[in-house]
Design a protein around this motif. Structure first.
Motif, PDB file in Angstrom:
ATOM      1  N   LEU A  44       0.792  -1.257   0.068  1.00 46.16           N
ATOM      2  CA  LEU A  44       0.003  -0.065   0.043  1.00 46.16           C
ATOM      3  C   LEU A  44       0.848   1.163  -0.048  1.00 46.16           C
ATOM      4  CD1 LEU A  44      -2.939   0.649  -0.133  1.00 46.16           C
ATOM      5  CD2 LEU A  44      -2.985   0.772   2.356  1.00 46.16           C
ATOM      6  N   PRO A  45       1.909   1.411   0.867  1.00 43.80           N
ATOM      7  CA  PRO A  45       2.901   2.608   0.728  1.00 43.80           C
ATOM      8  C   PRO A  45       3.390   3.063  -0.583  1.00 43.80           C
ATOM      9  CG  PRO A  45       3.310   1.389   2.661  1.00 43.80           C
ATOM     10  CD  PRO A  45       2.417   0.521   1.867  1.00 43.80           C
ATOM     11  N   ILE A  46       3.584   1.740  -1.399  1.00 44.86           N
ATOM     12  CA  ILE A  46       4.122   2.124  -2.740  1.00 44.86           C
ATOM     13  C   ILE A  46       3.000   2.512  -3.612  1.00 44.86           C
ATOM     14  CG2 ILE A  46       5.087   0.869  -4.769  1.00 44.86           C
ATOM     15  CD1 ILE A  46       6.740  -0.661  -3.149  1.00 44.86           C
ATOM     16  N   MET A  47       1.906   2.223  -3.350  1.00 53.45           N
ATOM     17  CA  MET A  47       0.860   2.616  -4.359  1.00 53.45           C
ATOM     18  C   MET A  47       0.283   3.849  -3.895  1.00 53.45           C
ATOM     19  SD  MET A  47       0.712   0.248  -6.607  1.00 53.45           S
ATOM     20  CE  MET A  47      -0.311   0.804  -7.442  1.00 53.45           C
ATOM     21  N   ILE A  48       0.412   4.145  -2.827  1.00 49.10           N
ATOM     22  CA  ILE A  48       0.048   5.522  -2.466  1.00 49.10           C
ATOM     23  C   ILE A  48       0.951   6.579  -3.019  1.00 49.10           C
ATOM     24  CG2 ILE A  48      -0.289   7.172  -0.512  1.00 49.10           C
ATOM     25  CD1 ILE A  48      -1.627   4.767   1.137  1.00 49.10           C
ATOM     26  N   SER A  49       2.292   6.155  -2.723  1.00 45.11           N
ATOM     27  CA  SER A  49       3.413   7.153  -3.318  1.00 45.11           C
ATOM     28  C   SER A  49       3.054   7.318  -4.732  1.00 45.11           C
ATOM     29  CB  SER A  49       4.785   6.476  -2.807  1.00 45.11           C
ATOM     30  OG  SER A  49       5.161   6.340  -1.593  1.00 45.11           O
ATOM     31  N   TYR A  50       2.768   6.252  -5.409  1.00 44.65           N
ATOM     32  CA  TYR A  50       2.684   6.272  -6.855  1.00 44.65           C
ATOM     33  C   TYR A  50       1.657   7.344  -7.298  1.00 44.65           C
ATOM     34  CZ  TYR A  50       1.137   4.800 -11.523  1.00 44.65           C
ATOM     35  OH  TYR A  50       0.714   4.800 -13.013  1.00 44.65           O
ATOM     36  N   PHE A  51       0.545   7.276  -6.556  1.00 38.10           N
ATOM     37  CA  PHE A  51      -0.544   8.260  -6.961  1.00 38.10           C
ATOM     38  C   PHE A  51      -0.189   9.673  -6.515  1.00 38.10           C
ATOM     39  CE2 PHE A  51      -2.868   4.415  -7.398  1.00 38.10           C
ATOM     40  CZ  PHE A  51      -3.619   4.988  -8.479  1.00 38.10           C
ATOM     41  N   ALA A  52       0.648   9.731  -5.464  1.00 39.39           N
ATOM     42  CA  ALA A  52       1.183  11.166  -4.949  1.00 39.39           C
ATOM     43  C   ALA A  52       2.016  11.600  -6.102  1.00 39.39           C
ATOM     44  CB  ALA A  52       1.720  10.899  -3.695  1.00 39.39           C
ATOM     45  N   PHE A  53       3.054  10.703  -6.533  1.00 38.34           N
ATOM     46  CA  PHE A  53       3.917  11.231  -7.413  1.00 38.34           C
ATOM     47  C   PHE A  53       3.334  11.781  -8.753  1.00 38.34           C
ATOM     48  CE2 PHE A  53       6.653  10.420 -10.928  1.00 38.34           C
ATOM     49  CZ  PHE A  53       8.128  11.259 -10.599  1.00 38.34           C
ATOM     50  N   LEU A  54       2.172  10.803  -9.071  1.00 38.25           N
ATOM     51  CA  LEU A  54       1.528  11.184 -10.163  1.00 38.25           C
ATOM     52  C   LEU A  54       0.720  12.542 -10.193  1.00 38.25           C
ATOM     53  CD1 LEU A  54      -0.553   8.110 -11.429  1.00 38.25           C
ATOM     54  CD2 LEU A  54       1.520   8.978 -12.731  1.00 38.25           C
ATOM     55  N   PHE A  55       0.442  12.880  -8.981  1.00 37.54           N
ATOM     56  CA  PHE A  55      -0.507  14.024  -8.857  1.00 37.54           C
ATOM     57  C   PHE A  55       0.621  15.311  -8.836  1.00 37.54           C
ATOM     58  CE2 PHE A  55      -2.134  17.188  -5.802  1.00 37.54           C
ATOM     59  CZ  PHE A  55      -3.309  17.590  -6.306  1.00 37.54           C
ATOM     60  N   ALA A  56       1.763  15.093  -8.190  1.00 36.69           N
ATOM     61  CA  ALA A  56       2.934  16.071  -8.007  1.00 36.69           C
ATOM     62  C   ALA A  56       3.388  16.385  -9.422  1.00 36.69           C
ATOM     63  CB  ALA A  56       3.981  15.766  -7.127  1.00 36.69           C
ATOM     64  N   SER A  57       3.671  15.348 -10.433  1.00 39.94           N
ATOM     65  CA  SER A  57       3.917  15.363 -11.864  1.00 39.94           C
ATOM     66  C   SER A  57       3.053  16.037 -12.525  1.00 39.94           C
ATOM     67  CB  SER A  57       4.650  14.154 -12.060  1.00 39.94           C
ATOM     68  OG  SER A  57       5.096  14.131 -13.206  1.00 39.94           O
ATOM     69  N   GLN A  58       1.985  15.327 -12.630  1.00 34.26           N
ATOM     70  CA  GLN A  58       1.059  15.353 -13.852  1.00 34.26           C
ATOM     71  C   GLN A  58       0.206  16.714 -13.551  1.00 34.26           C
ATOM     72  OE1 GLN A  58      -0.844  11.955 -14.164  1.00 34.26           O
ATOM     73  NE2 GLN A  58       0.324  11.089 -15.867  1.00 34.26           N
ATOM     74  N   TYR A  59      -0.552  16.827 -12.258  1.00 33.23           N
ATOM     75  CA  TYR A  59      -1.349  18.084 -12.020  1.00 33.23           C
ATOM     76  C   TYR A  59      -0.529  19.310 -11.563  1.00 33.23           C
ATOM     77  CZ  TYR A  59      -5.243  20.717 -10.013  1.00 33.23           C
ATOM     78  OH  TYR A  59      -6.003  21.567  -9.840  1.00 33.23           O
ATOM     79  N   LEU A  60       0.262  19.036 -10.654  1.00 34.12           N
ATOM     80  CA  LEU A  60       0.847  20.168  -9.975  1.00 34.12           C
ATOM     81  C   LEU A  60       2.113  20.444 -10.957  1.00 34.12           C
ATOM     82  CD1 LEU A  60       1.298  19.357  -6.235  1.00 34.12           C
ATOM     83  CD2 LEU A  60      -0.468  20.654  -7.210  1.00 34.12           C
ATOM     84  N   GLY A  61       2.584  19.728 -11.377  1.00 32.36           N
ATOM     85  CA  GLY A  61       4.066  20.104 -12.250  1.00 32.36           C
ATOM     86  C   GLY A  61       3.670  20.539 -13.622  1.00 32.36           C
ATOM     87  N   SER A  62       2.925  19.597 -14.325  1.00 31.02           N
ATOM     88  CA  SER A  62       2.578  20.026 -15.902  1.00 31.02           C
ATOM     89  C   SER A  62       1.041  20.985 -16.046  1.00 31.02           C
ATOM     90  CB  SER A  62       2.417  18.784 -16.592  1.00 31.02           C
ATOM     91  OG  SER A  62       3.405  18.021 -16.709  1.00 31.02           O
ATOM     92  N   ILE A  63       0.142  20.698 -15.533  1.00 29.33           N
ATOM     93  CA  ILE A  63      -1.078  21.393 -15.495  1.00 29.33           C
ATOM     94  C   ILE A  63      -1.007  22.741 -14.702  1.00 29.33           C
ATOM     95  CG2 ILE A  63      -3.430  21.405 -15.051  1.00 29.33           C
ATOM     96  CD1 ILE A  63      -3.571  18.410 -15.856  1.00 29.33           C
ATOM     97  N   LEU A  64      -0.482  22.587 -13.461  1.00 32.35           N
ATOM     98  CA  LEU A  64      -0.313  23.925 -12.387  1.00 32.35           C
ATOM     99  C   LEU A  64       0.728  24.524 -12.997  1.00 32.35           C
ATOM    100  CD1 LEU A  64      -2.339  23.189  -9.552  1.00 32.35           C
ATOM    101  CD2 LEU A  64      -3.200  24.227 -11.459  1.00 32.35           C
TER     102      LEU A  64
END
Length: 191
Positions: A59-79
């Protein structure tokens, strides 16, 4: 319970990205809707792993995966957090560490507990480091390919950007690989 939680998390992320894709498409913001479109597929990867393979990550790896996606795709690229000079390097440092944790999970799933007593902690260090750094190299190949074939600008700083990214990936990997080796050595000495 864990499987249900991952299904829900994966579905929520994919739906969030689908919403953003339609929203930015309707506004004519090409870059943002393309990133969100890619985010849909990234969000569905855990669903595919759950339904079509026997691979299970903790579970920690999967939660980290989604946190990374959010930080990269949404925060990084979109915002556009990538406009901050350190954001990309920070995420590469985290991705190096995250991939190293994935390597540890794979190592523990692929080796028998009794066999681990015979495996050198240096081999564990090298496996975790190599797995993680290879993931960073594959990512840089992806960025290069997208720039060459689709005229994107993922490697904003060219060779300098690539090398800084790889150094950050390697730094994150070294820290976790050293942790894994230390833990292995400690277990081996205790047996």
């Amino acid at each position: 319970m864990k499987r249900t939680f991952l299904l829900i998390l994966s579905a929520i992320y994919a739906m969030f990205m689908a919403y953003l894709c339609f929203y930015y498409f309707s506004k004519g913001e090409t870059h943002s809707y393309q990133v969100a479109f890619g985010g849909i597929f990234c969000g569905l990867i855990p669903l595919c792993l759950i339904f079509f393979t026997k691979i299970k990550f903790n579970l920690p790896i999967m939660i980290s995966y989604f946190a990374f996606l959010f930080a990269s795709q949404y925060l990084g690229s979109i915002l556009d957090f990538y406009r901050l000079g350190w954001w990309d390097t920070f995420l590469h440092l985290l991705s190096g560490a995250l991939l190293a944790f994935v390597a540890i999970a794979l190592y523990e799933r692929m080796t028998h507990p009794e066999a681990r007593k015979q495996i050198s902690y240096w081999l564990v260090f090298l496996f975790v480091l190599a797995f993680s750094v290879f993931g960073g190299v594959v990512w840089e190949i992806y960025e290069f390919s997208m720039d060459q074939f689709f005229e994107m600008t993922l490697q904003g700083g060219g060779n300098f950007d690539t090398m800084v990214d790889l150094l950050a990936d390697t730094s994150g990997a070294i820290v976790i690989a050293a942790f894994a080796a230390f833990r292995t050595k400690k277990r081996f000495n205790m047996s």
